[in-house]
Write a protein that holds these residues in place. Structure first.
Motif, PDB file in Angstrom:
ATOM      1  N   UNK A 215       0.865  -1.176   0.000  1.00 28.51           N
ATOM      2  CA  UNK A 215       0.000   0.000   0.000  1.00 28.51           C
ATOM      3  C   UNK A 215       0.897   1.220   0.000  1.00 28.51           C
ATOM      4  N   UNK A 216       0.701   2.119  -0.967  1.00 26.41           N
ATOM      5  CA  UNK A 216       1.577   3.276  -1.135  1.00 26.41           C
ATOM      6  C   UNK A 216       0.956   4.520  -0.499  1.00 26.41           C
ATOM      7  N   UNK A 217       1.778   5.226   0.229  1.00 26.79           N
ATOM      8  CA  UNK A 217       1.382   6.465   0.887  1.00 26.79           C
ATOM      9  C   UNK A 217       2.233   7.589   0.323  1.00 26.79           C
ATOM     10  N   UNK A 218       1.592   8.722   0.023  1.00 29.03           N
ATOM     11  CA  UNK A 218       2.274   9.820  -0.657  1.00 29.03           C
ATOM     12  C   UNK A 218       3.260  10.524   0.258  1.00 29.03           C
ATOM     13  N   UNK A 219       4.305  11.052  -0.348  1.00 30.07           N
ATOM     14  CA  UNK A 219       5.293  11.850   0.390  1.00 30.07           C
ATOM     15  C   UNK A 219       4.630  13.093   0.963  1.00 30.07           C
ATOM     16  N   UNK A 220       4.958  13.390   2.204  1.00 34.97           N
ATOM     17  CA  UNK A 220       4.475  14.608   2.841  1.00 34.97           C
ATOM     18  C   UNK A 220       5.541  15.096   3.794  1.00 34.97           C
TER      19      UNK A 220
END
Length: 457
Positions: free
Chosen positions: A256-261
């Motif tokens: 599951x990919x989570x966006x850079x923040x």
């Protein structure tokens, strides 16, 4: 899990050198670095104190005027591509190393890997045998492809150590990837004392002290799949980095990919939004914060109120050691069932993602264990003097400052050893999946003793 073999691939044809090193001043006067401890030393309580403080000091110089930005994240593609190359990782307890071949003919050097910093550097010469007498060095004069520069290289360590030298260019081969790149060549080191020959930074170009394109970014231009996968094995179990893909044999389900923040000033790292720590599936805070995934840090650091809530949820006695560290009574086999949560937090999604928990092995929540007298005599913790039972020095510590960093979680090896993580170039983000299995038991018997190799520091 069985040991993971290195995939033998023919070296890629070297690409052209990147543009010359920029001449502008370093915007970050206190660059993130990677102080390391000797792999031959015991993990005593003094070492544990240093490790608990290191990640906090590592990021305390980072500043930012903005709060955590909520970004989008979602599922990644399950299309299977051929990885470009795989390199094995060796576990040293508090760090991981990778084999590199530098120059022509190639010189083999072992480098620490670090997703929390950017620059690649190696020891070029040793001027103090007590610091690097057992360390293999890079001989630039022996390489026919070496390109010198007149640019000075320097890296400061949080323990007062320092490495200084020059920048140079040459072909660097890692895991079947061959790239012509610039890297630091140290001529003087202090507080090193390990057999490793330098460091491979896996963060992005924004974190480079000279804005040099990092080795992995240059290599990624040749990848069919623009990401690298990271598996941190435990002592005796070989880990791996897959460049240009992931190793689907190592994890359950899909990534599951989570966006850079990131807050301003934190752009170089691999940062995603987290719902924080949970115990027995219950989140201990409703606040969404930034999490920095950093394999160059041993433990976990978080906001004090949430770390206090974590220890309060344990079914055992806990002592706040008043320096950001905690000790808990661990004679019994505690069923802590701790996890970190990621998911659909207030519109930060691309698709409908349920809240997902990534669980930590109980023993990963402690760095060392011992008696109350061990803690008092070795670490100076008088609050534990004379207390009965066995005590564990917690791997989860809290920020002592009120800087911007105090609003973030630093998820080091105590977390990353329990997941497979993938670092995607575009759109930039981090993929997570639970490992198929975890080596070692669930109890505290595998945690190093605080009394072993006692240091007087």
């Amino acid at each position: 899990m069985s040991a993971f073999a290195v995939l033998a691939l023919a070296a890629l044809a070297p690409v052209a050198f990147p543009s010359p090193i920029p001449q502008h001043a370093n915007p970050n006067p206190n660059p993130i670095s990677f102080p390391v401890n000797s792999a031959s030393q015991g993990h005593d309580l003094h070492w544990a104190q240093q490790e608990a403080a290191r990640a906090k000091r590592r990021y305390s110089s980072e500043s930012g005027s903005e709060r955590l930005q909520k970004r989008r994240h979602g599922h990644g593609s399950r299309h299977i591509r051929q990885p470009r190359g795989i390199a094995s990782l060796k576990a040293w307890g508090d760090s991981y190393s990778i084999r590199a071949e530098i120059g022509t003919p190639p010189q083999q050097l072992d480098l620490y890997v670090d997703t929390g910093s950017t620059d690649l550097w190696v020891i070029g010469s040793c001027d103090d045998n007590s610091e690097c007498g057992n360390t293999a060095t890079f001989d630039s004069s022996a390489s026919s492809t070496y390109t010198p520069t007149d640019q000075l290289f320097a890296m400061n360590y949080i323990d007062g150590g320092r490495t200084t030298g020059v920048w140079g260019g040459d072909v660097v081969r890692i895991g079947g990837q061959a790239v012509n790149t610039y890297f630091g060549i140290s001529k003087h080191t202090t507080n090193w004392g390990t057999a490793q020959s330098g460091l491979l930074g896996l963060a992005t170009r924004a974190g480079s002290s000279k804005r040099v394109e990092p080795w992995w970014e240059a290599a990624s231009r040749e990848w069919d799949d623009g990401q690298f996968g990271l598996y941190l094995g435990r002592p005796g179990v070989e880990g791996s980095v897959t460049f240009g893909g992931v190793d689907e044999s190592l994890y359950d389900g899909g990534l599951t990919y989570y966006a850079h923040t990131a807050m301003e000033g934190w752009e170089a790292g691999w940062n995603i939004a987290t719902g924080g720590v949970a115990v027995n599936g219950r989140r201990l805070s409703s606040t969404v914060r930034m999490a920095v995934l950093d394999c160059g840090s041993t433990g976990i650091v978080g906001p004090k109120a949430e770390v206090d809530a974590f220890y309060a949820a344990l079914n055992t006695e806990v002592i706040d050691l008043k320096d950001g560290s905690y000790a808990f009574e661990c004679s019994a086999s505690l069923g802590i069932n701790a996890s970190f949560t990621f998911g659909d937090y207030g519109g930060t999604r691309l698709g409908a993602l349920p809240e997902q928990h990534f669980y930590l092995r109980n023993a990963d929540l402690a760095i060392v264990r011992g008696s109350g007298e061990d803690f008092a005599a070795t670490g100076g913790y008088d609050a534990l003097r004379g207390r009965p039972g066995t005590w564990c020095f917690g791997a989860v510590s809290s920020w002592e400052s009120t800087t911007e960093a105090a609003d973030a979680w630093i998820l080091g090896d105590s977390f990353l050893k329990n997941v497979y993580s993938a670092y995607r170039v575009e759109p930039r983000g981090v993929g997570l999946a639970p490992l198929k299995s975890s080596a070692g038991g669930e109890g505290w018997e595998g945690v190093p003793s605080a009394a072993d190799g006692v240091s007087s520091g």
